[in-house]
Design a protein around this motif. Structure first.
Motif, PDB file in Angstrom:
ATOM      1  N   PHE A   1       0.815  -1.210   0.000  1.00 38.20           N
ATOM      2  CA  PHE A   1       0.000   0.000   0.000  1.00 38.20           C
ATOM      3  C   PHE A   1       0.856   1.271   0.000  1.00 38.20           C
ATOM      4  O   PHE A   1       0.377   2.344  -0.316  1.00 38.20           O
ATOM      5  CB  PHE A   1      -0.945  -0.009   1.196  1.00 38.20           C
ATOM      6  CG  PHE A   1      -1.920  -1.158   1.142  1.00 38.20           C
ATOM      7  CD1 PHE A   1      -3.016  -1.116   0.304  1.00 38.20           C
ATOM      8  CD2 PHE A   1      -1.714  -2.291   1.895  1.00 38.20           C
ATOM      9  CE1 PHE A   1      -3.902  -2.180   0.233  1.00 38.20           C
ATOM     10  CE2 PHE A   1      -2.600  -3.360   1.839  1.00 38.20           C
ATOM     11  CZ  PHE A   1      -3.693  -3.305   1.003  1.00 38.20           C
ATOM     12  N   TYR A   2       2.132   1.124   0.354  1.00 34.68           N
ATOM     13  CA  TYR A   2       3.070   2.240   0.309  1.00 34.68           C
ATOM     14  C   TYR A   2       4.463   1.636   0.129  1.00 34.68           C
ATOM     15  O   TYR A   2       4.632   0.403   0.142  1.00 34.68           O
ATOM     16  CB  TYR A   2       3.010   3.083   1.587  1.00 34.68           C
ATOM     17  CG  TYR A   2       3.174   2.272   2.859  1.00 34.68           C
ATOM     18  CD1 TYR A   2       4.433   2.035   3.409  1.00 34.68           C
ATOM     19  CD2 TYR A   2       2.069   1.738   3.510  1.00 34.68           C
ATOM     20  CE1 TYR A   2       4.575   1.284   4.563  1.00 34.68           C
ATOM     21  CE2 TYR A   2       2.206   0.987   4.663  1.00 34.68           C
ATOM     22  CZ  TYR A   2       3.462   0.766   5.185  1.00 34.68           C
ATOM     23  OH  TYR A   2       3.609   0.017   6.321  1.00 34.68           O
ATOM     24  N   GLY A   3       5.467   2.471  -0.077  1.00 33.07           N
ATOM     25  CA  GLY A   3       6.822   1.968  -0.233  1.00 33.07           C
ATOM     26  C   GLY A   3       7.248   1.199   1.007  1.00 33.07           C
ATOM     27  O   GLY A   3       7.183   1.716   2.116  1.00 33.07           O
ATOM     28  N   ASN A   4       7.669  -0.020   0.811  1.00 30.86           N
ATOM     29  CA  ASN A   4       7.971  -0.885   1.954  1.00 30.86           C
ATOM     30  C   ASN A   4       9.163  -1.771   1.611  1.00 30.86           C
ATOM     31  O   ASN A   4       9.079  -2.648   0.753  1.00 30.86           O
ATOM     32  CB  ASN A   4       6.743  -1.736   2.298  1.00 30.86           C
ATOM     33  CG  ASN A   4       6.972  -2.613   3.511  1.00 30.86           C
ATOM     34  OD1 ASN A   4       8.008  -2.517   4.170  1.00 30.86           O
ATOM     35  ND2 ASN A   4       6.014  -3.460   3.809  1.00 30.86           N
ATOM     36  N   ALA A   5      10.277  -1.525   2.296  1.00 25.66           N
ATOM     37  CA  ALA A   5      11.484  -2.306   2.037  1.00 25.66           C
ATOM     38  C   ALA A   5      11.297  -3.780   2.334  1.00 25.66           C
ATOM     39  O   ALA A   5      12.015  -4.628   1.800  1.00 25.66           O
ATOM     40  CB  ALA A   5      12.647  -1.750   2.864  1.00 25.66           C
ATOM     41  N   ASN A   6      10.325  -4.108   3.192  1.00 27.20           N
ATOM     42  CA  ASN A   6      10.077  -5.502   3.554  1.00 27.20           C
ATOM     43  C   ASN A   6       8.920  -6.110   2.771  1.00 27.20           C
ATOM     44  O   ASN A   6       8.489  -7.224   3.061  1.00 27.20           O
ATOM     45  CB  ASN A   6       9.789  -5.603   5.051  1.00 27.20           C
ATOM     46  CG  ASN A   6      10.958  -5.134   5.899  1.00 27.20           C
ATOM     47  OD1 ASN A   6      12.098  -5.487   5.614  1.00 27.20           O
ATOM     48  ND2 ASN A   6      10.685  -4.306   6.906  1.00 27.20           N
ATOM     49  N   GLY A   7       8.396  -5.354   1.802  1.00 26.22           N
ATOM     50  CA  GLY A   7       7.298  -5.851   0.996  1.00 26.22           C
ATOM     51  C   GLY A   7       7.771  -6.844  -0.051  1.00 26.22           C
ATOM     52  O   GLY A   7       8.966  -7.114  -0.198  1.00 26.22           O
ATOM     53  N   VAL A   8       6.810  -7.387  -0.782  1.00 25.62           N
ATOM     54  CA  VAL A   8       7.150  -8.345  -1.831  1.00 25.62           C
ATOM     55  C   VAL A   8       8.057  -7.685  -2.870  1.00 25.62           C
ATOM     56  O   VAL A   8       9.030  -8.278  -3.331  1.00 25.62           O
ATOM     57  CB  VAL A   8       5.867  -8.899  -2.498  1.00 25.62           C
ATOM     58  CG1 VAL A   8       6.220  -9.856  -3.636  1.00 25.62           C
ATOM     59  CG2 VAL A   8       4.985  -9.585  -1.462  1.00 25.62           C
ATOM     60  N   ASN A   9       7.736  -6.449  -3.240  1.00 26.56           N
ATOM     61  CA  ASN A   9       8.574  -5.683  -4.162  1.00 26.56           C
ATOM     62  C   ASN A   9       9.029  -4.407  -3.457  1.00 26.56           C
ATOM     63  O   ASN A   9       8.295  -3.420  -3.406  1.00 26.56           O
ATOM     64  CB  ASN A   9       7.809  -5.332  -5.440  1.00 26.56           C
ATOM     65  CG  ASN A   9       8.653  -4.495  -6.401  1.00 26.56           C
ATOM     66  OD1 ASN A   9       9.859  -4.341  -6.220  1.00 26.56           O
ATOM     67  ND2 ASN A   9       8.018  -3.947  -7.429  1.00 26.56           N
ATOM     68  N   PRO A  10      10.228  -4.412  -2.893  1.00 30.09           N
ATOM     69  CA  PRO A  10      10.686  -3.230  -2.144  1.00 30.09           C
ATOM     70  C   PRO A  10      10.923  -2.008  -3.016  1.00 30.09           C
ATOM     71  O   PRO A  10      11.094  -0.909  -2.497  1.00 30.09           O
ATOM     72  CB  PRO A  10      11.998  -3.719  -1.510  1.00 30.09           C
ATOM     73  CG  PRO A  10      12.434  -4.856  -2.353  1.00 30.09           C
ATOM     74  CD  PRO A  10      11.202  -5.506  -2.877  1.00 30.09           C
ATOM     75  N   ARG A  11      10.923  -2.168  -4.336  1.00 28.18           N
ATOM     76  CA  ARG A  11      11.194  -1.046  -5.227  1.00 28.18           C
ATOM     77  C   ARG A  11       9.921  -0.372  -5.732  1.00 28.18           C
ATOM     78  O   ARG A  11       9.968   0.433  -6.653  1.00 28.18           O
ATOM     79  CB  ARG A  11      12.019  -1.517  -6.429  1.00 28.18           C
ATOM     80  CG  ARG A  11      13.371  -2.099  -6.075  1.00 28.18           C
ATOM     81  CD  ARG A  11      14.277  -1.071  -5.437  1.00 28.18           C
ATOM     82  NE  ARG A  11      14.546   0.056  -6.312  1.00 28.18           N
ATOM     83  CZ  ARG A  11      15.251   1.124  -5.969  1.00 28.18           C
ATOM     84  NH1 ARG A  11      15.734   1.233  -4.737  1.00 28.18           N
ATOM     85  NH2 ARG A  11      15.472   2.097  -6.809  1.00 28.18           N
ATOM     86  N   THR A  12       8.778  -0.686  -5.142  1.00 29.44           N
ATOM     87  CA  THR A  12       7.540  -0.038  -5.546  1.00 29.44           C
ATOM     88  C   THR A  12       7.203   1.095  -4.577  1.00 29.44           C
ATOM     89  O   THR A  12       7.573   1.048  -3.394  1.00 29.44           O
ATOM     90  CB  THR A  12       6.376  -1.045  -5.572  1.00 29.44           C
ATOM     91  OG1 THR A  12       5.181  -0.379  -5.986  1.00 29.44           O
ATOM     92  CG2 THR A  12       6.139  -1.662  -4.210  1.00 29.44           C
ATOM     93  N   SER A  13       6.510   2.098  -5.088  1.00 25.88           N
ATOM     94  CA  SER A  13       6.021   3.170  -4.211  1.00 25.88           C
ATOM     95  C   SER A  13       4.639   2.828  -3.676  1.00 25.88           C
ATOM     96  O   SER A  13       4.023   3.638  -2.986  1.00 25.88           O
ATOM     97  CB  SER A  13       5.972   4.509  -4.969  1.00 25.88           C
ATOM     98  OG  SER A  13       5.101   4.429  -6.088  1.00 25.88           O
ATOM     99  N   GLY A  14       4.148   1.622  -3.992  1.00 27.87           N
ATOM    100  CA  GLY A  14       2.892   1.134  -3.443  1.00 27.87           C
ATOM    101  C   GLY A  14       1.666   1.723  -4.122  1.00 27.87           C
ATOM    102  O   GLY A  14       1.754   2.501  -5.080  1.00 27.87           O
ATOM    103  N   VAL A  15       0.511   1.340  -3.585  1.00 28.64           N
ATOM    104  CA  VAL A  15      -0.755   1.799  -4.161  1.00 28.64           C
ATOM    105  C   VAL A  15      -0.889   3.315  -4.013  1.00 28.64           C
ATOM    106  O   VAL A  15      -1.421   3.992  -4.901  1.00 28.64           O
ATOM    107  CB  VAL A  15      -1.941   1.078  -3.488  1.00 28.64           C
ATOM    108  CG1 VAL A  15      -3.264   1.561  -4.082  1.00 28.64           C
ATOM    109  CG2 VAL A  15      -1.814  -0.437  -3.666  1.00 28.64           C
ATOM    110  N   GLN A  16      -0.386   3.862  -2.901  1.00 28.32           N
ATOM    111  CA  GLN A  16      -0.486   5.304  -2.694  1.00 28.32           C
ATOM    112  C   GLN A  16       0.274   6.056  -3.789  1.00 28.32           C
ATOM    113  O   GLN A  16      -0.228   7.024  -4.364  1.00 28.32           O
ATOM    114  CB  GLN A  16       0.071   5.677  -1.315  1.00 28.32           C
ATOM    115  CG  GLN A  16      -0.659   5.028  -0.146  1.00 28.32           C
ATOM    116  CD  GLN A  16      -2.082   5.545   0.008  1.00 28.32           C
ATOM    117  OE1 GLN A  16      -2.408   6.621  -0.483  1.00 28.32           O
ATOM    118  NE2 GLN A  16      -2.930   4.780   0.666  1.00 28.32           N
ATOM    119  N   GLY A  17       1.491   5.609  -4.088  1.00 27.06           N
ATOM    120  CA  GLY A  17       2.251   6.234  -5.162  1.00 27.06           C
ATOM    121  C   GLY A  17       1.625   5.974  -6.519  1.00 27.06           C
ATOM    122  O   GLY A  17       1.700   6.810  -7.424  1.00 27.06           O
TER     123      GLY A  17
END
Length: 776
Positions: free
Chosen positions: A675-691
């Protein structure tokens, strides 16, 4: 006077021909309905009629062409209307997905599937064809513009229709501008992907809630209990929320030194470090980051802020500028146990350190506390596995099936365009005369040269498992040293896994030599000759060709060769060196191909597998001098003037778009629950849904602009058609008045000519009856 029969016969014939010609001319004009039928009859009428006829023909062609073009343009306009409507629906679903607390995994995946269906619908709309012609393929109207994976296959050319003499109007919308366009009224926005947590507040026994850092919070709050080592905490317990963080004790806490590097909006690469005391505010950190990027007291080039997720965002204040990136981490001295203290780094050691390699080792050994702002655990270092926050651009390219690709677009500094195979490395390099030294006269005429840059390393694991490391020394060969004609040529040295040099040489290309070789019989042109490529002329094609050879793992003809690189090689030696390179390249290109894609990314494809094991890393070797020796944003060095794969801030938005690739990233973020940039997410290089929502707003605005252009084109063509129709009628009327005959006048002329003709015949008949017998 004697009238002979011959004279009389000739005069009769002349009178007959003249009268017959007049009658024929009158009949011809009556038949043609024109005042004249031959140019010489009335030059003025002929010139006016010819001009008007040309104008009428042109207008008739414009009418026919614009009628067809109008249909094409109207269909384009309607298709873009459908495209925009689908994007509106996509945004509604994306906003729905952004409400993270309202969805179960099943619900979120269902939304992602809906988004995927809309994305596929957009592909279908993009491939609309009318009468066998695709609307968005540019002039390649028989080529389907969008592949299933979102790749654009058309071109960027306009189809134009004649709108007047020497005037054409475009009536199509090339997909290159629609799907891969650029909006110069948008700015680049980037963000860190680690949320800054108030670790001091976590020590508060009265507050069990997690709190985010804000602008007014002090630096010590995101260090918290990490001012002590783990062993000291085990021995003495955690630091006390109140007694260990009184105002006086906070002043005595060690400062944090922030190490930052990247690329300024000016295109210059930089690295710097600055120190902030424990009681400095987060706002002070943001101000120092802005100064490192080029902000001054009187001029701001970037806006640095902290978002609601406690991540640092940076916005380029120059719209349309693609050149901005940064990486940052902080190092803080720790208090440890007596046994640890000898190995721990103190603040002075931190401030003097310039080597990323030593910093990385000290962090790994637990000798200094690392504060990370950016992390990409899916990145791999060519040396020792997973990349950490201290790794900047020494990381492997990403493997995607049979493709290996870097993540940093190569951008031409002078115009913000993406690099192609023909682009020179010097055109994208973050050079600065104040950082690495000018070549040429000082002052306004000074220019920078890639010859001053640090060596470039190509670290490659080939498809056959062979590990090769190539070093490109940009200033490797110099001819005419110290003279106005001094030239510099890059030298490449390829070493195997044991460090043995298996090839050394320059980069070569050929030129056509038209001189005559007198040593052959018969004499002939010398033909193709090899020459060395100068440093500032080294292009991405030469780099990609060398990557093709390295990735194939078989140097073949080049293997074991060490060409003369001191500038004294003969033409035959240069020709042999190029021939060896070319033969090796042609063999390698059968199985491997490396080129620049439409976003200025190096893209290498393994042609013999669906999942390649090729590994590539490209970075500069700074010899342990990655950062300046002195602390302060006024002290900077050039860092990496060429960077290909960066562990840097994540992109939220940028002036250029890659429509379907961007939509795919948005859908992936929803699928993964980022949902937002998350280094521990599945894709750490995304800015997430918010971005993604902000990026989608940009895409929708871009499509609306293109839609407006399509509507303008359609209206223009319709107006042109209507104007041509009106003008055609006007020209026809004027032409009629100029050339069309008056039937009454022509009939009277014909009648007069006919009477004269009959009179002539009767007179001739009477005269022919006269003889000498009439006078005897």
């Amino acid at each position: 006077m004697r009238i002979t029969n011959q004279l009389q016969s000739r005069q009769n014939l002349l009178n007959y021909q003249s009268s017959a010609a007049k009658n024929y001319d009158s009949i011809e004009k009556l038949s043609a309905h024109m005042k004249i039928t031959k140019p010489y009859e009335d030059v003025g009428i002929y010139v006016d009629a010819t001009r008007l006829d040309y104008e009428a023909t042109t207008l008739e062609q414009i009418k026919e062409a614009t009628t067809k073009a109008s249909e094409f343009a109207k269909n384009t306009d309607q298709t873009l209307n459908d495209f925009a409507d689908t994007l509106d629906s996509f945004k509604v679903k994306l906003i729905q997905a952004a409400n993270s607390g309202e969805h179960s995994t099943t619900s979120r995946v269902a939304i992602a599937n809906d988004l995927k269906a809309m994305r596929d619908q957009l592909v279908s709309i993009s491939n609309t064809a009318i009468n066998g012609q695709y609307l968005f393929s540019g002039t390649a109207v028989d080529t389907k513009p969008i592949s299933a994976d979102g790749t654009y296959n058309g071109n960027g050319n306009n189809i134009e229709v004649l709108a007047g003499s020497n005037l054409t109007v475009p009536f199509n919308i090339p997909g290159e501008g629609l799907f891969l366009g650029r909006d110069n009224d948008y700015a680049k926005q980037i963000t860190t992907n680690i949320t800054l947590i108030n670790k001091h507040e976590e020590l508060n026994p009265q507050n069990g809630n997690k709190e985010y850092m804000r602008l007014t919070d002090e630096i010590y709050k995101f260090i918290g209990t990490d001012y002590w080592t783990g062993d000291k905490i085990k021995a003495d317990g955690k630091m006390n929320y109140t007694t260990d963080f009184t105002r006086d004790k906070v002043k005595d806490l060690p400062p944090t030194v922030f190490f930052m590097q990247g690329q300024r909006p000016s295109g210059e690469s930089f690295s710097t470090k600055f120190e902030l005391s424990a009681d400095a505010k987060v706002s002070d950190l943001l101000e120092q980051m802005g100064r490192a990027m080029g902000n001054t007291d009187t001029n701001k080039v970037v806006e640095v802020s902290i978002n609601k997720d406690a991540q640092i965002q940076m916005t380029n204040l120059q719209n349309g500028n693609e050149m901005m990136s940064f990486s940052i981490f902080g190092l803080t001295a720790q208090e440890g146990t007596a046994a640890e203290q000898a190995n721990l780094w103190n603040t002075d050691t931190i401030k003097k350190e310039t080597s990323l390699e030593k910093i990385k080792k000290a962090v790994a050994d637990g000798n200094v506390h690392l504060t990370s702002f950016i992390s990409s655990p899916n990145y791999v270092s060519p040396d020792d596995g997973i990349a950490t926050a201290t790794d900047y651009d020494k990381v492997n390219f990403a493997n995607k099936g049979a493709t290996v690709q870097n993540n940093t677009s190569q951008i031409v500094r002078k115009d913000n365009s993406f690099a192609t195979n023909n682009t020179r490395l010097s055109e994208v390099a973050g050079l600065s005369s104040g950082q690495i030294g000018a070549v040429g006269a000082a002052g306004a005429g000074a220019v920078t040269s890639l010859a001053n840059a640090d060596n470039l390393i190509l670290d490659v694991t080939a498809k056959n498992g062979v590990k090769l490391k190539a070093t490109i020394a940009f200033g490797g060969t110099v001819t005419g040293a110290g003279t106005p004609n001094q030239k510099t040529y890059p030298v490449i040295t390829i070493r195997d896994e044991q460090g043995k040099a298996v090839y050394q040489g320059n980069f070569y290309k050929t030129f056509w030599n038209e001189q005559i070789d007198p040593n052959v019989n018969p004499p002939r042109q010398i033909g193709n000759q090899a020459k060395m490529v100068e440093t500032d002329d080294l292009s991405f094609k030469e780099i990609n060709d060398m990557l093709t050879i390295l990735a194939s793992g078989n140097l073949d003809k080049m293997n074991g060769r060490g060409e003369k690189i001191n500038g004294t090689a003969t033409q035959d030696e240069l020709n042999q060196a190029y021939a060896a390179f070319e033969e090796t390249f042609l063999q390698a290109s059968v199985s491997v191909e490396s080129t620049m894609d439409h976003r200025g990314l190096i893209t290498l494809k393994d042609k013999t597998t669906s999942a390649t094991n090729i590994k590539i890393a490209m970075y500069q070797d700074h010899g342990g001098k990655d950062y300046p020796a002195d602390v302060g944003t006024a002290n900077t060095k050039s860092a990496s003037v060429l960077s290909f794969n960066k562990n840097d801030a994540v992109t939220i938005d940028r002036p250029s778009i890659d429509l379907f690739a961007d939509l795919d990233d948005m859908i992936e973020a929803v699928f993964n629950g980022d949902f937002y940039g998350n280094a521990n997410g599945v894709n750490p290089r995304t800015s997430g849904v918010q971005g993604a929502i902000e990026r989608l707003d940009h895409i929708m605005d871009h499509v609306n602009k293109i839609h407006a252009i399509a509507g303008t084109n359609s209206r223009h063509i319709t107006d042109t058609n209507e104007r041509a129709t009106t003008l055609y009628l006007n020209v026809a009327e004027v032409k009629s008045s100029v050339i069309d005959a008056d039937y009454g006048e022509l009939a009277m002329q014909f009648q007069n000519n006919l009477l004269a003709y009959q009179a002539m015949l009767q007179a001739t008949s009477k005269i022919n009856q006269i003889s000498l017998l009439n006078y005897m």
